[in-house]
Every structure is written in structure tokens, then in C-alpha cells.
Design a protein around this motif. Sequence first.
Motif, PDB file in Angstrom:
ATOM      1  N   GLU A   1       2.923   6.016  -3.082  1.00  0.00           N
ATOM      2  CA  GLU A   1       3.947   6.980  -3.888  1.00  0.00           C
ATOM      3  C   GLU A   1       3.799   6.850  -5.277  1.00  0.00           C
ATOM      4  O   GLU A   1       4.287   7.670  -5.962  1.00  0.00           O
ATOM      5  CB  GLU A   1       5.457   6.456  -3.246  1.00  0.00           C
ATOM      6  N   ALA A   2       3.346   5.653  -5.800  1.00  0.00           N
ATOM      7  CA  ALA A   2       3.270   5.716  -7.088  1.00  0.00           C
ATOM      8  C   ALA A   2       2.099   6.563  -7.589  1.00  0.00           C
ATOM      9  O   ALA A   2       2.129   7.303  -8.605  1.00  0.00           O
ATOM     10  CB  ALA A   2       2.974   4.268  -7.832  1.00  0.00           C
ATOM     11  N   ILE A   3       0.898   6.768  -6.689  1.00  0.00           N
ATOM     12  CA  ILE A   3      -0.078   7.783  -6.890  1.00  0.00           C
ATOM     13  C   ILE A   3       0.588   9.127  -6.735  1.00  0.00           C
ATOM     14  O   ILE A   3      -0.030  10.026  -7.646  1.00  0.00           O
ATOM     15  CB  ILE A   3      -1.172   7.532  -6.083  1.00  0.00           C
ATOM     16  N   ARG A   4       1.223   9.298  -5.716  1.00  0.00           N
ATOM     17  CA  ARG A   4       2.089  10.628  -5.840  1.00  0.00           C
ATOM     18  C   ARG A   4       2.669  11.037  -7.017  1.00  0.00           C
ATOM     19  O   ARG A   4       2.750  12.271  -7.573  1.00  0.00           O
ATOM     20  CB  ARG A   4       2.998  10.740  -4.463  1.00  0.00           C
ATOM     21  N   GLY A   5       3.370  10.037  -7.746  1.00  0.00           N
ATOM     22  CA  GLY A   5       4.081  10.424  -8.792  1.00  0.00           C
ATOM     23  C   GLY A   5       3.076  11.068  -9.969  1.00  0.00           C
ATOM     24  O   GLY A   5       3.310  11.489 -10.802  1.00  0.00           O
ATOM     25  N   LEU A   6       2.014  10.241  -9.983  1.00  0.00           N
ATOM     26  CA  LEU A   6       0.918  10.755 -10.873  1.00  0.00           C
ATOM     27  C   LEU A   6       0.645  12.049 -10.575  1.00  0.00           C
ATOM     28  O   LEU A   6       0.140  12.698 -11.659  1.00  0.00           O
ATOM     29  CB  LEU A   6      -0.354   9.743 -10.942  1.00  0.00           C
ATOM     30  N   LEU A   7       0.388  12.515  -9.440  1.00  0.00           N
ATOM     31  CA  LEU A   7      -0.086  13.896  -9.108  1.00  0.00           C
ATOM     32  C   LEU A   7       1.034  14.736  -9.358  1.00  0.00           C
ATOM     33  O   LEU A   7       0.665  15.892  -9.754  1.00  0.00           O
ATOM     34  CB  LEU A   7      -0.506  13.867  -7.472  1.00  0.00           C
TER      35      LEU A   7
ATOM     36  N   GLY B   1       0.736  18.543 -12.011  1.00  0.00           N
ATOM     37  CA  GLY B   1       1.286  19.776 -11.692  1.00  0.00           C
ATOM     38  C   GLY B   1       2.495  20.049 -12.544  1.00  0.00           C
ATOM     39  O   GLY B   1       3.365  20.859 -12.165  1.00  0.00           O
ATOM     40  N   ARG B   2       2.504  19.373 -13.649  1.00  0.00           N
ATOM     41  CA  ARG B   2       3.419  19.779 -15.044  1.00  0.00           C
ATOM     42  C   ARG B   2       4.718  19.228 -14.682  1.00  0.00           C
ATOM     43  O   ARG B   2       5.807  19.660 -15.087  1.00  0.00           O
ATOM     44  CB  ARG B   2       3.668  21.389 -15.232  1.00  0.00           C
ATOM     45  N   GLY B   3       4.826  18.211 -13.556  1.00  0.00           N
ATOM     46  CA  GLY B   3       5.896  17.605 -13.531  1.00  0.00           C
ATOM     47  C   GLY B   3       6.435  16.417 -14.420  1.00  0.00           C
ATOM     48  O   GLY B   3       5.567  16.324 -15.331  1.00  0.00           O
ATOM     49  N   PRO B   4       7.482  15.879 -14.351  1.00  0.00           N
ATOM     50  CA  PRO B   4       7.693  14.644 -15.358  1.00  0.00           C
ATOM     51  C   PRO B   4       6.783  13.553 -15.441  1.00  0.00           C
ATOM     52  O   PRO B   4       6.317  13.183 -14.252  1.00  0.00           O
ATOM     53  CB  PRO B   4       9.188  14.323 -15.186  1.00  0.00           C
ATOM     54  N   ALA B   5       6.519  12.879 -16.475  1.00  0.00           N
ATOM     55  CA  ALA B   5       5.611  11.671 -16.517  1.00  0.00           C
ATOM     56  C   ALA B   5       6.566  10.651 -15.605  1.00  0.00           C
ATOM     57  O   ALA B   5       7.674  10.529 -15.703  1.00  0.00           O
ATOM     58  CB  ALA B   5       5.554  11.250 -18.147  1.00  0.00           C
ATOM     59  N   PRO B   6       5.727   9.798 -15.020  1.00  0.00           N
ATOM     60  CA  PRO B   6       6.382   8.762 -14.217  1.00  0.00           C
ATOM     61  C   PRO B   6       7.313   7.812 -15.138  1.00  0.00           C
ATOM     62  O   PRO B   6       6.575   7.530 -16.192  1.00  0.00           O
ATOM     63  CB  PRO B   6       5.369   8.184 -13.460  1.00  0.00           C
ATOM     64  N   ALA B   7       8.200   7.258 -14.628  1.00  0.00           N
ATOM     65  CA  ALA B   7       8.937   6.282 -15.356  1.00  0.00           C
ATOM     66  C   ALA B   7       8.037   4.921 -15.251  1.00  0.00           C
ATOM     67  O   ALA B   7       7.308   4.806 -14.469  1.00  0.00           O
ATOM     68  CB  ALA B   7      10.416   5.894 -14.880  1.00  0.00           C
ATOM     69  N   GLU B   8       8.459   4.206 -16.214  1.00  0.00           N
ATOM     70  CA  GLU B   8       7.752   2.936 -16.340  1.00  0.00           C
ATOM     71  C   GLU B   8       7.610   2.178 -15.057  1.00  0.00           C
ATOM     72  O   GLU B   8       6.748   1.575 -14.517  1.00  0.00           O
ATOM     73  CB  GLU B   8       8.180   1.987 -17.418  1.00  0.00           C
ATOM     74  N   GLY B   9       9.055   1.896 -14.498  1.00  0.00           N
ATOM     75  CA  GLY B   9       9.055   1.367 -13.189  1.00  0.00           C
ATOM     76  C   GLY B   9       8.175   1.893 -12.057  1.00  0.00           C
ATOM     77  O   GLY B   9       7.817   1.275 -11.166  1.00  0.00           O
ATOM     78  N   ASP B  10       8.133   3.192 -12.106  1.00  0.00           N
ATOM     79  CA  ASP B  10       7.544   3.735 -10.997  1.00  0.00           C
ATOM     80  C   ASP B  10       6.169   3.425 -11.052  1.00  0.00           C
ATOM     81  O   ASP B  10       5.300   3.669  -9.753  1.00  0.00           O
ATOM     82  CB  ASP B  10       7.621   5.386 -11.207  1.00  0.00           C
ATOM     83  N   LEU B  11       5.477   2.954 -12.259  1.00  0.00           N
ATOM     84  CA  LEU B  11       4.105   2.711 -12.179  1.00  0.00           C
ATOM     85  C   LEU B  11       3.609   1.122 -11.621  1.00  0.00           C
ATOM     86  O   LEU B  11       2.760   0.684 -11.730  1.00  0.00           O
ATOM     87  CB  LEU B  11       3.697   2.889 -13.378  1.00  0.00           C
ATOM     88  N   GLY B  12       4.933   0.333 -11.407  1.00  0.00           N
ATOM     89  CA  GLY B  12       4.670  -0.714 -11.234  1.00  0.00           C
ATOM     90  C   GLY B  12       3.687  -1.398  -9.869  1.00  0.00           C
ATOM     91  O   GLY B  12       2.580  -2.192 -10.263  1.00  0.00           O
ATOM     92  N   PRO B  13       3.784  -0.431  -9.028  1.00  0.00           N
ATOM     93  CA  PRO B  13       2.731  -0.848  -7.961  1.00  0.00           C
ATOM     94  C   PRO B  13       1.169  -0.670  -8.259  1.00  0.00           C
ATOM     95  O   PRO B  13       0.375  -1.320  -7.926  1.00  0.00           O
ATOM     96  CB  PRO B  13       3.124  -0.004  -6.855  1.00  0.00           C
ATOM     97  N   VAL B  14       1.258   0.273  -9.220  1.00  0.00           N
ATOM     98  CA  VAL B  14      -0.234   0.717  -9.558  1.00  0.00           C
ATOM     99  C   VAL B  14      -0.764  -0.459 -10.759  1.00  0.00           C
ATOM    100  O   VAL B  14      -1.871  -0.752 -10.402  1.00  0.00           O
ATOM    101  CB  VAL B  14      -0.440   2.105 -10.192  1.00  0.00           C
ATOM    102  N   GLN B  15       0.132  -0.753 -11.541  1.00  0.00           N
ATOM    103  CA  GLN B  15      -0.054  -1.738 -12.414  1.00  0.00           C
ATOM    104  C   GLN B  15      -0.242  -3.297 -11.980  1.00  0.00           C
ATOM    105  O   GLN B  15      -1.284  -3.747 -12.270  1.00  0.00           O
ATOM    106  CB  GLN B  15       0.767  -1.733 -13.510  1.00  0.00           C
ATOM    107  N   ALA B  16       0.221  -3.210 -10.688  1.00  0.00           N
ATOM    108  CA  ALA B  16       0.185  -4.795  -9.828  1.00  0.00           C
ATOM    109  C   ALA B  16      -1.198  -4.691  -9.427  1.00  0.00           C
ATOM    110  O   ALA B  16      -1.959  -5.856  -9.599  1.00  0.00           O
ATOM    111  CB  ALA B  16       1.240  -4.629  -8.796  1.00  0.00           C
TER     112      ALA B  16
ATOM    113  N   ALA C   1       0.862  -1.129   0.015  1.00  0.00           N
ATOM    114  CA  ALA C   1      -0.042   0.093   0.085  1.00  0.00           C
ATOM    115  C   ALA C   1       0.893   1.477   0.002  1.00  0.00           C
ATOM    116  O   ALA C   1       0.479   2.270  -0.683  1.00  0.00           O
ATOM    117  CB  ALA C   1      -1.055  -0.053   1.179  1.00  0.00           C
ATOM    118  N   ARG C   2       1.912   1.143   0.836  1.00  0.00           N
ATOM    119  CA  ARG C   2       2.822   2.417   0.812  1.00  0.00           C
ATOM    120  C   ARG C   2       3.662   2.595  -0.627  1.00  0.00           C
ATOM    121  O   ARG C   2       3.634   3.823  -1.104  1.00  0.00           O
ATOM    122  CB  ARG C   2       3.896   2.175   1.888  1.00  0.00           C
ATOM    123  N   GLU C   3       3.939   1.418  -1.264  1.00  0.00           N
ATOM    124  CA  GLU C   3       4.533   1.793  -2.666  1.00  0.00           C
ATOM    125  C   GLU C   3       3.552   2.272  -3.640  1.00  0.00           C
ATOM    126  O   GLU C   3       3.581   2.814  -4.477  1.00  0.00           O
ATOM    127  CB  GLU C   3       4.866   0.339  -3.076  1.00  0.00           C
ATOM    128  N   PHE C   4       2.137   1.751  -3.340  1.00  0.00           N
ATOM    129  CA  PHE C   4       1.100   2.210  -4.181  1.00  0.00           C
ATOM    130  C   PHE C   4       0.720   3.682  -4.038  1.00  0.00           C
ATOM    131  O   PHE C   4       0.626   4.268  -4.980  1.00  0.00           O
ATOM    132  CB  PHE C   4      -0.161   1.362  -3.784  1.00  0.00           C
TER     133      PHE C   4
END
Length: 201
Positions: free
Chosen positions: A72-78, A82-97, A67-70
Motif C-alpha cells: 500500500e505504500a508503493i500504491r501511494g507512490l504510484l 498520476g499527479r496525486g499528492p505526495a505521500p505523507a512521511e508516515g505513509d512511507l514507513g513500510p518502504v523505509q523499513a 508485505a501488505r503494508e509495503f
Amino acid sequence: MTSPAQIAHEDKPAPQPLLVVQSFVNTRDLEYGTDLLADAAMASEWLRTAGLLGPEGTADAAELRAAREFREAIRGLLARNGRGPAPAEGDLGPVQAVARASRPRLAIDPSGQVQLDPGPGGRLADGLARLLLIIRDAQRDGTWPRLKICGNPDCLYAFYDRSHSRRGAWCDMASCGNMIKNRNLRARRGNQTREGRAEPA
């Protein structure tokens, strides 16, 4: 439906049910070094209150780590909102799982709304899947891009941008906004001073 007051106090709250996603991200407070998902008893209580665990559900150490990894992946989407960089593929792993493992069980409430039914002992994995469905609905109704994280790297608190321009960057302008602007100003002045000293006589 869980009331906003039952989940958390947010200074810039998102509309329900997106508020549940915002409050979930804000279970970690970088400024104070606290994490509501670090302790099993505290986490289970918060997750039940937020409707992400069934009334009799509990979360074990492995589920909370996921849940904590998930989160932080959501935080990356947020950050992207805010015009930040797109999450790297590996950063989306917890959400994809969570998306791959979800087997949602649906229920119809008295008003006819279709909702996820976690059941009395609903698993945390079902609750995380519910968050993904909330995000999906927010992407469709246009509220998702307004949910962002603070531009202060020492904060990263999730906030809902209600500004007309949709260019809000801080959870609180008086604290985080001014602090970062002053920090950037000092850095620019320092660079100018060093450049002036480096100029030949």
C-alpha cells in the motif's frame, strides 16, 4: 527471469522487470475484494512465482502483514506518479523499513547481469528489497513515472501509461474512466440544480 504470464494478466502491462512491481501492487483487487497476500499458502505460491521468495521459501503471517503494508505504500507512490499528492512521511514507513533492513546478496547471471540472489529459501524481506531496486532502476531509466494507479477510488489498479502525453488516468477508459466522468457530471448537474433553487425570486 519470471515471465509476465507467470505473474498476472495485466491489460496495460509495464515492461519487465517493472511488471513485477505492477503485479505486486495488483495482488489486491478492490473491485472484487480479493487479496492474494491474505492467505499464507496462496501468497507464498504467488511470491515464489514472481521471484520474491526462494523456491523453498514460505511467508508467515507477520511477513505477509508487512508485505501488505509495503504494497500500500508503493500504491501511494504510484498515486503521486498520476499527479496525486505526495505521500505523507508516515505513509512511507513500510518502504523505509524494508530499505533499512535490506542486506542484499548479489549474483551474476550467465549473461553478466548483476541480480539479487534470494537463494533456495530466500526471505520475503529480500524480495521486497528487490522491488525497491526495480523501482530505483525504473526511476533512472524513465519508466517509473508511467506506472500509475487508476483514478477511480473504487479501483486503484496499477497500470502502465503508454500514452504519448503521459496523462493517462484510468486503468480502463471504457469502465473506470466513463464511470467517474459520468459521476462527476451528475454531481455538477445536481449542484447547478440546487443553486438554481436557492436563487431568490
